[in-house]
Motif scaffolding. Sequence first.
Motif, PDB file in Angstrom:
ATOM      1  N   ALA A  24       7.624  60.180   5.674  1.00  0.00           N
ATOM      2  CA  ALA A  24       6.251  60.444   5.267  1.00  0.00           C
ATOM      3  C   ALA A  24       6.251  61.374   4.072  1.00  0.00           C
ATOM      4  O   ALA A  24       7.188  62.120   3.842  1.00  0.00           O
ATOM      5  N   GLY A  25       5.184  61.317   3.283  1.00  0.00           N
ATOM      6  CA  GLY A  25       5.106  62.209   2.136  1.00  0.00           C
ATOM      7  C   GLY A  25       4.086  61.726   1.138  1.00  0.00           C
ATOM      8  O   GLY A  25       3.130  61.029   1.485  1.00  0.00           O
ATOM      9  N   GLU A  26       4.306  62.100  -0.125  1.00  0.00           N
ATOM     10  CA  GLU A  26       3.362  61.792  -1.181  1.00  0.00           C
ATOM     11  C   GLU A  26       4.077  61.130  -2.358  1.00  0.00           C
ATOM     12  O   GLU A  26       5.297  61.240  -2.503  1.00  0.00           O
ATOM     13  N   LEU A  27       3.305  60.477  -3.182  1.00  0.00           N
ATOM     14  CA  LEU A  27       3.794  59.932  -4.446  1.00  0.00           C
ATOM     15  C   LEU A  27       2.650  59.995  -5.442  1.00  0.00           C
ATOM     16  O   LEU A  27       1.554  59.499  -5.168  1.00  0.00           O
ATOM     17  N   ASN A  28       2.907  60.621  -6.580  1.00  0.00           N
ATOM     18  CA  ASN A  28       1.879  60.786  -7.606  1.00  0.00           C
ATOM     19  C   ASN A  28       2.261  59.971  -8.843  1.00  0.00           C
ATOM     20  O   ASN A  28       3.252  60.269  -9.515  1.00  0.00           O
ATOM     21  N   ILE A  29       1.467  58.941  -9.104  1.00  0.00           N
ATOM     22  CA  ILE A  29       1.736  58.013 -10.199  1.00  0.00           C
ATOM     23  C   ILE A  29       0.787  58.281 -11.357  1.00  0.00           C
ATOM     24  O   ILE A  29      -0.433  58.393 -11.174  1.00  0.00           O
ATOM     25  N   TYR A  30       1.354  58.387 -12.558  1.00  0.00           N
ATOM     26  CA  TYR A  30       0.581  58.566 -13.787  1.00  0.00           C
ATOM     27  C   TYR A  30       0.711  57.271 -14.571  1.00  0.00           C
ATOM     28  O   TYR A  30       1.776  56.956 -15.100  1.00  0.00           O
ATOM     29  N   ASN A  31      -0.372  56.492 -14.645  1.00  0.00           N
ATOM     30  CA  ASN A  31      -0.297  55.148 -15.213  1.00  0.00           C
ATOM     31  C   ASN A  31      -1.512  54.868 -16.087  1.00  0.00           C
ATOM     32  O   ASN A  31      -2.533  55.556 -16.014  1.00  0.00           O
ATOM     33  N   TRP A  32      -1.396  53.838 -16.897  1.00  0.00           N
ATOM     34  CA  TRP A  32      -2.526  53.376 -17.688  1.00  0.00           C
ATOM     35  C   TRP A  32      -3.707  53.059 -16.768  1.00  0.00           C
ATOM     36  O   TRP A  32      -3.523  52.587 -15.644  1.00  0.00           O
ATOM     37  N   GLY A  33      -4.915  53.301 -17.246  1.00  0.00           N
ATOM     38  CA  GLY A  33      -6.098  53.061 -16.441  1.00  0.00           C
ATOM     39  C   GLY A  33      -6.311  51.600 -16.109  1.00  0.00           C
ATOM     40  O   GLY A  33      -6.010  50.716 -16.918  1.00  0.00           O
ATOM     41  N   ASP A  34      -6.811  51.328 -14.912  1.00  0.00           N
ATOM     42  CA  ASP A  34      -7.158  49.980 -14.464  1.00  0.00           C
ATOM     43  C   ASP A  34      -5.963  49.034 -14.573  1.00  0.00           C
ATOM     44  O   ASP A  34      -6.095  47.874 -14.956  1.00  0.00           O
ATOM     45  N   TYR A  35      -4.787  49.540 -14.229  1.00  0.00           N
ATOM     46  CA  TYR A  35      -3.523  48.827 -14.454  1.00  0.00           C
ATOM     47  C   TYR A  35      -2.681  48.744 -13.184  1.00  0.00           C
ATOM     48  O   TYR A  35      -1.621  48.151 -13.186  1.00  0.00           O
ATOM     49  N   THR A  36      -3.185  49.371 -12.114  1.00  0.00           N
ATOM     50  CA  THR A  36      -2.424  49.468 -10.867  1.00  0.00           C
ATOM     51  C   THR A  36      -3.142  48.735  -9.744  1.00  0.00           C
ATOM     52  O   THR A  36      -4.289  49.051  -9.426  1.00  0.00           O
ATOM     53  N   SER A  37      -2.476  47.773  -9.149  1.00  0.00           N
ATOM     54  CA  SER A  37      -3.077  46.971  -8.084  1.00  0.00           C
ATOM     55  C   SER A  37      -3.341  47.803  -6.831  1.00  0.00           C
ATOM     56  O   SER A  37      -2.409  48.347  -6.227  1.00  0.00           O
ATOM     57  N   PRO A  38      -4.593  47.914  -6.399  1.00  0.00           N
ATOM     58  CA  PRO A  38      -4.888  48.624  -5.142  1.00  0.00           C
ATOM     59  C   PRO A  38      -4.175  47.982  -3.950  1.00  0.00           C
ATOM     60  O   PRO A  38      -3.755  48.683  -3.017  1.00  0.00           O
ATOM     61  N   GLU A  39      -4.052  46.660  -3.973  1.00  0.00           N
ATOM     62  CA  GLU A  39      -3.370  45.941  -2.896  1.00  0.00           C
ATOM     63  C   GLU A  39      -1.903  46.356  -2.820  1.00  0.00           C
ATOM     64  O   GLU A  39      -1.347  46.552  -1.733  1.00  0.00           O
ATOM     65  N   LEU A  40      -1.270  46.500  -3.979  1.00  0.00           N
ATOM     66  CA  LEU A  40       0.127  46.929  -4.035  1.00  0.00           C
ATOM     67  C   LEU A  40       0.285  48.333  -3.454  1.00  0.00           C
ATOM     68  O   LEU A  40       1.190  48.600  -2.655  1.00  0.00           O
ATOM     69  N   ILE A  41      -0.610  49.235  -3.859  1.00  0.00           N
ATOM     70  CA  ILE A  41      -0.539  50.626  -3.390  1.00  0.00           C
ATOM     71  C   ILE A  41      -0.744  50.695  -1.885  1.00  0.00           C
ATOM     72  O   ILE A  41      -0.022  51.415  -1.177  1.00  0.00           O
TER      73      ILE A  41
END
Length: 344
Positions: A24-41
């Motif tokens: 368990a834990g966290e992951l902080n992703i810094y990515n281009w806007g509107d570029y990351t699939s919510p389904e994937l996350i």
Amino acid sequence: MKWMTTTAIAAISVMSFAGAASAAGELNIYNWGDYTSPELIKKFEEQFDVKVTVTDYDSNDTALAKVRAGGHGFDIVVPSANYIPIWVKEDLLLEARPDQMENFKNVDPRWVDVDWDPGRHYSVPWQWGLTGIGVNTKFYKGDVNTSAIFLDPPEELVGKINVAPEMNDVLYATIKYFGGDWCTTDKEVLMKVRDKLVEAKAKWLAMDYSVTDKLPTGDYAGVYYWNGAIMRSRLQNPEVKFGYPKEGYPVFMDSVAILKDAKNVDNAKAFMNFIMIPENAAMISNFAKYANGITGSEAFMVPEMKDAPELVIPAEFESAGEFLKSCEPEVLQLYTRIWTEVQK
């Protein structure tokens, strides 16, 4: 990697990921806007019991400046290929060795031994595409396969154009418009580029990062922007049309890398390995509408990705595309000065 035995590679994979699925834990992703699939996350969070936070940026320069400043709290960043050498040179990235991860075998050979990250010691493919023209044909029905759409806009589009706020993409198209080569230091060409961009900007409405909703509604009538976003606009409104600038257009790849000062390295490595699974890579593409560089992902693509005009380059325009490489620092300084004038 060639000197390692299959057993050794397998051992590294086990050591690297044996505990990740249950940690368990966290992951902080810094990515281009509107570029990351919510389904994937969501899938990653459920599989690894990790809470993921995604923070958006709108340009390579924005991301680089934020991380350079420190105190950001991010684990992962997604730079474009021509910026990765800068991140590596400044010691901002962890040499995470994704080439030794279990799912690296799925990376398309085309994207393995790349100039910006030979052998992939730092990064793995996220998505790749190109920067082209998008027009709402309700306003303009002429030729869309030219950078003149935003550099010498037709009367119907004046005051209704949006241009991506990304220095290299804009300067590339403008340099090619005047017959120059990328990374040129030719003063005559660069003076023409500067003057044209300053002149043209007065005819633009915005240099906005978001177009997906504004192009189909007519808030923007024309854009110089990335092909995936224009495809998403067309799916909302079939009056949107994509064009390949015949003078020249830049091709890009954005890749996932782990920051040197990441606090959640194990989770970040698990995410790297996770997105190299074809089904997961397809989630990325199905959301943002770009190609991804993972072999076998095509089988999981949504139907509209198969023959999309924004993704299938017509033969007549193939030679106009060029992969956007890194320029020398002194060249980037020249380009940055031009860009600063344009943004005033």
